[in-house]
Every structure is written in C-alpha cells, then in structure tokens.
Design an enzyme around this catalytic site. Structure first.
Site, PDB file in Angstrom:
ATOM      1  N   HIS A 100       0.782  -1.215  -0.068  1.00 57.36           N
ATOM      2  CA  HIS A 100       0.018   0.037   0.006  1.00 57.36           C
ATOM      3  C   HIS A 100       0.815   1.146   0.154  1.00 57.36           C
ATOM      4  CE1 HIS A 100       0.601  -0.259   4.480  1.00 57.36           C
ATOM      5  NE2 HIS A 100       0.694   1.228   4.340  1.00 57.36           N
ATOM      6  N   ASP A 137       0.137  -7.403   1.216  1.00 57.12           N
ATOM      7  CA  ASP A 137       0.416  -6.069   1.708  1.00 57.12           C
ATOM      8  C   ASP A 137       1.797  -6.028   1.561  1.00 57.12           C
ATOM      9  OD1 ASP A 137       0.087  -3.371   1.892  1.00 57.12           O
ATOM     10  OD2 ASP A 137      -0.191  -3.526   4.031  1.00 57.12           O
ATOM     11  N   SER A 172       4.845   2.536   7.989  1.00 65.35           N
ATOM     12  CA  SER A 172       4.347   1.295   7.063  1.00 65.35           C
ATOM     13  C   SER A 172       5.600   0.678   6.168  1.00 65.35           C
ATOM     14  CB  SER A 172       3.181   1.739   6.190  1.00 65.35           C
ATOM     15  OG  SER A 172       2.056   1.622   7.011  1.00 65.35           O
TER      16      SER A 172
END
Length: 307
Positions: free
Chosen positions: A133, A163, A257
């Site tokens: 993402h 992911d 992230s």
C-alpha cells in the site's frame, strides 16, 4: 466463527499517508495536501480469532507523512531509545547503530499527491521490502538512505494479498542488508524495536514488546480509497487483504508502514503494516495508542522469494 458487526460511525477511522499540519508562523507556503490514506482498516471482527471482540474499531495504516520536507533532514536521526519492559540490560542504542543503515524512507509521488513510507534493505544491491500500500498507484518512487542520499527506485513486484512489495533502488551497491529471524520463534513478551519515518521523521526509533501473536488483520482496499471512514469485516471477499500479524506496543504511526520490526538481536521479525487508533482527526490523521501490527518475517521471506 465469523462474527458480523455493524459499521460504526467515526471516530473509528483509518489513516495512511497523512495530511500535513498547518504551517508554522514563519512559513509562507501553505502545506501540500496528501491524498492517500493507505493501509489497513480492520474491524474488530477481524480480531475475534485473536481473542478480542465486542468492540468495533479500525486498524489504520501507517504510511504517509505529515510533512514530507522533513525527510530532507535524513542525516539527523530522531530516536526514542531505552529499554522497554523486555529483558533488562538490552543495549538498544547498540542495536540501532547496527541496523539503522538497513532502514530506508520510501517516497512516492501520486497523481494527486505524495506519500511517505518506510522500507528495509534485503540485498546489498538495493532490493528493498516495503508494504504494497506504500507504493500502490505510485507514479514515481524514490528512497532516502540512512546516510541522506535519495535515489530513484522501481517496483520489482507486489503481492497485494500480503500487503508486501519489493522495490529496487537504482545506482547503488554495497548497502547493508538486514538479517531476518525465524518469526515462529517469537514469543509474547519479546522485546522489539521499530524503525521508520513516522510523519516524515526518518530514522525514528521506538521500543516495546510483542503483545500477541497471530492477530488476524483484514484490510478492504476498495473502502480505503473511497470512504474516509471505512470498515471491513472478516471474509468480506474481493478487494480484501488478510494476514496473521504480530501485535506490538512499540509506537507505530503514519509513515512507519513497510519499516522493520527488529528483535533484541537486531534481526527483522516483522514488517510494520497497520495500527489501531480510536481517535482520529478530520483528515484521517491518527496517533499510536500502543496497538500496532507487523507482518511476520517468515511470511515476508516467502514473498521475497516469490517476487
């Protein structure tokens, strides 16, 4: 058993590359707006298997930065060090000094904005693991190394189902690659160290412990793009990403992230991917409340081999 929960109203929401704060009085330019609210909205239904239920909340992704220009000061490391409630005597500063060269900031330019995430070097020639993402829909990608250099990067492959994504930094060699641990050996209570670029503050270090194992994290990709207050339910179907995650109380915020979660030996045990926050701002910004999630290193290694 899958439990169904009704969608709850805000403040349960989801962040991602965040929106920048108002400029300081000395600044003349208005802040640039960031579009992406990436990673992980997860309803409590997704956590029932881990022993949590009855409360509808959201896991919020942690890629993006409130002020990307701060990444330019990459040579200055912001860190929160000190031992956590894990084993006493752990020299966090020594571990950080050893592993910091393997952590990068991932900068993405999108059609209508910019975002910042983190990544970890997996080979000396510049292959870097990050979250899918973070780089999804990116028109250009660059990475800022721990020594302050920013170089172009290309996406080698992505695995939306976990992911994860693998990118290649251009024109580099001799980089420090991180070492991966066997995440099957991770135990609740193990001390961990998260490093990344929350809010664009590259090289930020936080510490904590592993709070739980095998938490089910479920992300609705379609909702994250269309709904500022998205929710998802376990087993929702197409457009969903679901994986078993390590839960940690090491602070993970927007911009973390794709960054690594290290153990006390300086080995990667997880890739930080999502966080839970009950309080969010009107633009989806949120802060850590000590509930973060990381993709286990064994799963990450399998994806690296596949990509």
């Amino acid at each position: 058993m899958t439990e169904n929960f009704r969608q709850a109203p805000p403040p349960w929401t989801y962040p991602g590359p965040a929106y920048p704060p108002p400029p300081l009085p000395v600044q003349q330019k208005p802040p640039r707006r960031f579009r992406r609210g990436t990673v992980a909205v997860v309803a409590a239904a997704a956590l029932v298997a881990g022993g949590v239920g009855g409360t509808v909340g959201a896991l919020i992704g942690s890629d993006g930065a409130s002020q990307p220009t701060l990444g330019a000061a990459a040579t200055t490391t912001s860190s929160t060090t000190g031992t956590s409630s894990g084993a006493e005597g752990t020299d966090v500063s020594a571990i950080v000094a050893k592993v910091m060269p393997s952590v990068v900031q991932v900068n993405v330019r999108l059609r209508d904005g910019e975002g910042i995430g983190s990544g970890v070097i997996v080979s000396s020639d510049g292959k870097i693991l990050t979250n899918n993402h973070v780089v999804a829909d990116a028109e250009t990608v660059t990475v800022t190394l721990s020594d302050g250099r920013t170089v172009d990067a290309t996406v080698l492959g992505t695995d939306p189902s976990t992911d994860l994504a693998l990118i290649q930094a251009q024109g580099v060699s001799g980089l420090t690659a991180a070492k991966f641990a066997n995440s099957d050996d991770v135990k609740v209570g193990d001390e961990v160290i998260a490093i990344g670029s929350p809010g664009g503050l590259q090289g930020t270090v936080t510490t904590g412990i592993v709070s739980a194992l095998d938490r089910t994290v479920t992300v609705s990709e379609s909702e994250e793009q269309q709904n500022p207050y998205p929710y998802t339910q376990q087993g929702q179907g197409a457009g969903t990403t679901s994986y078993k995650a390590l839960q940690t109380d090491a602070a993970i915020n927007q911009g973390n992230s794709g960054g690594p979660l290290f153990n006390a030996a300086g080995q990667v045990v997880g890739i930080n991917s999502a966080m839970y926050s009950p309080v969010t701002g009107p633009n989806g910004s949120a802060g850590s409340v000590g509930i973060g999630f990381a993709i286990p290193s064994n799963q990450a290694q399998q994806v690296i081999d596949k990509l």
